[in-house]
Scaffold this motif. Structure first.
Motif, PDB file in Angstrom:
ATOM      1  N   VAL A  97      44.859  41.634  46.870  1.00 20.08           N
ATOM      2  CA  VAL A  97      44.361  41.589  45.497  1.00 20.08           C
ATOM      3  C   VAL A  97      43.035  42.336  45.404  1.00 20.08           C
ATOM      4  O   VAL A  97      42.145  42.154  46.251  1.00 20.08           O
ATOM      5  CB  VAL A  97      44.141  40.131  45.019  1.00 20.08           C
ATOM      6  N   PHE A  98      42.923  43.164  44.376  1.00 18.86           N
ATOM      7  CA  PHE A  98      41.645  43.834  44.129  1.00 18.86           C
ATOM      8  C   PHE A  98      40.589  42.773  43.853  1.00 18.86           C
ATOM      9  O   PHE A  98      40.786  41.866  43.053  1.00 18.86           O
ATOM     10  CB  PHE A  98      41.776  44.793  42.944  1.00 18.86           C
ATOM     11  N   VAL A  99      39.451  42.897  44.528  1.00 23.89           N
ATOM     12  CA  VAL A  99      38.500  41.796  44.637  1.00 23.89           C
ATOM     13  C   VAL A  99      37.981  41.296  43.289  1.00 23.89           C
ATOM     14  O   VAL A  99      37.818  40.086  43.090  1.00 23.89           O
ATOM     15  CB  VAL A  99      37.330  42.203  45.568  1.00 23.89           C
ATOM     16  N   THR A 100      37.746  42.182  42.312  1.00 25.53           N
ATOM     17  CA  THR A 100      37.134  41.731  41.065  1.00 25.53           C
ATOM     18  C   THR A 100      38.114  41.013  40.139  1.00 25.53           C
ATOM     19  O   THR A 100      37.692  40.313  39.222  1.00 25.53           O
ATOM     20  CB  THR A 100      36.504  42.901  40.296  1.00 25.53           C
ATOM     21  N   ALA A 102      40.670  39.024  41.446  1.00 24.61           N
ATOM     22  CA  ALA A 102      41.293  37.918  42.177  1.00 24.61           C
ATOM     23  C   ALA A 102      40.993  36.560  41.546  1.00 24.61           C
ATOM     24  O   ALA A 102      41.899  35.762  41.299  1.00 24.61           O
ATOM     25  CB  ALA A 102      40.841  37.933  43.637  1.00 24.61           C
ATOM     26  N   MET A 106      44.608  35.371  40.097  1.00 27.55           N
ATOM     27  CA  MET A 106      45.411  34.735  41.137  1.00 27.55           C
ATOM     28  C   MET A 106      45.602  33.230  40.962  1.00 27.55           C
ATOM     29  O   MET A 106      46.705  32.725  41.215  1.00 27.55           O
ATOM     30  CB  MET A 106      44.821  35.037  42.507  1.00 27.55           C
ATOM     31  N   HIS A 124      46.291  35.273  50.459  1.00 31.21           N
ATOM     32  CA  HIS A 124      45.926  36.558  49.869  1.00 31.21           C
ATOM     33  C   HIS A 124      44.687  37.149  50.532  1.00 31.21           C
ATOM     34  O   HIS A 124      43.839  36.444  51.063  1.00 31.21           O
ATOM     35  CB  HIS A 124      45.749  36.455  48.354  1.00 31.21           C
ATOM     36  N   GLU A 126      41.549  39.860  49.808  1.00 28.37           N
ATOM     37  CA  GLU A 126      40.787  40.522  48.745  1.00 28.37           C
ATOM     38  C   GLU A 126      40.057  41.734  49.305  1.00 28.37           C
ATOM     39  O   GLU A 126      39.496  41.685  50.398  1.00 28.37           O
ATOM     40  CB  GLU A 126      39.763  39.551  48.144  1.00 28.37           C
ATOM     41  N   SER A 128      38.695  46.185  48.230  1.00 29.61           N
ATOM     42  CA  SER A 128      38.618  47.298  47.288  1.00 29.61           C
ATOM     43  C   SER A 128      40.006  47.892  47.103  1.00 29.61           C
ATOM     44  O   SER A 128      40.967  47.513  47.787  1.00 29.61           O
ATOM     45  CB  SER A 128      37.664  48.371  47.823  1.00 29.61           C
ATOM     46  N   VAL A 132      42.955  47.360  49.861  1.00 32.08           N
ATOM     47  CA  VAL A 132      44.212  46.708  49.515  1.00 32.08           C
ATOM     48  C   VAL A 132      45.387  47.630  49.819  1.00 32.08           C
ATOM     49  O   VAL A 132      46.420  47.199  50.351  1.00 32.08           O
ATOM     50  CB  VAL A 132      44.206  46.281  48.033  1.00 32.08           C
ATOM     51  N   THR A 146      46.730  44.987  41.874  1.00 28.27           N
ATOM     52  CA  THR A 146      45.530  45.807  41.780  1.00 28.27           C
ATOM     53  C   THR A 146      45.629  46.687  40.543  1.00 28.27           C
ATOM     54  O   THR A 146      46.532  46.531  39.718  1.00 28.27           O
ATOM     55  CB  THR A 146      45.372  46.648  43.062  1.00 28.27           C
TER      56      THR A 146
END
Length: 306
Positions: A97-100, A102, A106, A124, A126, A128, A132, A146
């Motif tokens: 998952v793209f960190v921002t 998540a 999620m 999952h 997390e 960039s 990912v 993402t």
């Protein structure tokens, strides 16, 4: 044979024989033996062993590992079909998952999929955009959630949610009183930039495509630090996904406003991403279905600024 394949995939996922052994709760010699026997029998080289860097996957290895994942997924589905009349989704699903996004996306998907498939374990990772993607290619994750911007050709993207860029402003900023703001107006403000390579490239491109130069004042990799800094009047920012509430960690408020870009906006979409050519197993299909279900919810609509 099934166990041997799982050990080889564990080595690819973890990037080292020692880490793979720990994840599978077996000896390192068992992992090494599985790799050597498979490579010798099929006369292929899956890994290049580097003493200081662990295992790296060859081009042939990436293709073989992809087929392995498909085979094991089909075997699991076949076993489930034999054991019961109703299809069951169980086992482990690993999601990148793209960190921002998540924390905003999620939990809703995890709750939904857990209600329907209580025997499915979802973990999952997390990172960039590029992290990912790398995790998906290596097999560290089975599927990714993402943004679809800058995706390479070897990955497939199923778009589930339109997430146009929006301005993040202090509630005391005069621009916060407007219904829409322009890139030109944002160019006059100090910009607080999310400092990850792909995110920064995307945000800066919004200015250059519209003939403006951004005034980058601060850079940070922290999503919440950006929001708190904006709320305290240190500048403005641009994001795609927003929290449902406008109160920041500092206790101050921000305001989110859509951006008018004269038709030159580089729109971004939330997408479920898989490896091109993969046969999607039951776990990945279940995840995709729940992502699509979430995208139609009122909660999802509150995460974007139209």
């Amino acid at each position: 044979m099934t166990r041997q394949l799982r050990y080889v995939l564990a080595a690819a996922r973890e990037g080292s024989i020692t880490a793979a052994a720990e994840s599978e709760s077996i000896s390192a010699s068992s992992i090494l033996s599985a790799i050597e026997k498979f490579e010798a029998y099929y006369e292929v080289t899956i890994f290049v062993r580097q003493r200081s860097k662990g295992l790296s996957t060859t081009i042939t290895g990436r293709r073989v590992l992809s087929r392995m994942r498909q085979l094991l997924d089909e075997m699991d589905a076949f076993e489930n079909d034999l054991k019961q009349t109703q299809p069951k989704v169980s086992g482990e699903l690993r999601v990148g998952v793209f960190v921002t996004m998540a924390a905003h996306v999620m939990p809703h998907i995890l709750k939904s999929i857990s209600d329907d498939y209580p025997e499915l374990k979802v973990s999952h990772f997390e990172g960039s955009l590029r992290e990912v993607e790398a995790a998906l290619r290596s097999g560290k994750v089975d599927v990714a959630l993402t943004y679809d911007a800058f995706l390479p050709d070897d990955l497939n993207a199923l778009q589930i949610l339109e997430a146009p860029p929006h301005a993040v402003l202090s509630e005391n900023d005069p621009l916060a009183k407007q219904n829409v703001v322009s890139i030109g107006e944002l160019a006059k403000r100090p910009l607080i930039l999310l400092d990850s390579p792909d995110s920064a490239q995307y945000i800066l491109s919004l200015f250059t495509r519209n003939g403006h130069r951004p005034n980058v004042r601060h850079r940070t990799t922290s999503y919440e630090l950006i929001r708190s800094s904006v709320a305290m009047g240190l500048g403005a920012s641009i994001q795609n996904i927003r929290p449902i509430v406008d109160i920041t960690y500092s206790g101050d408020r921000i305001r989110c406003r859509p951006i008018e870009t004269n038709g030159s906006a580089l729109s971004s979409r939330v997408a479920v991403v898989t490896r091109k050519g993969d046969v999607l197993g039951s776990r990945v299909q279940a995840f995709i279905a729940h992502c699509e279900r979430f995208s139609q919810s009122q909660t999802a609509k509150k995460l974007v600024v139209a």
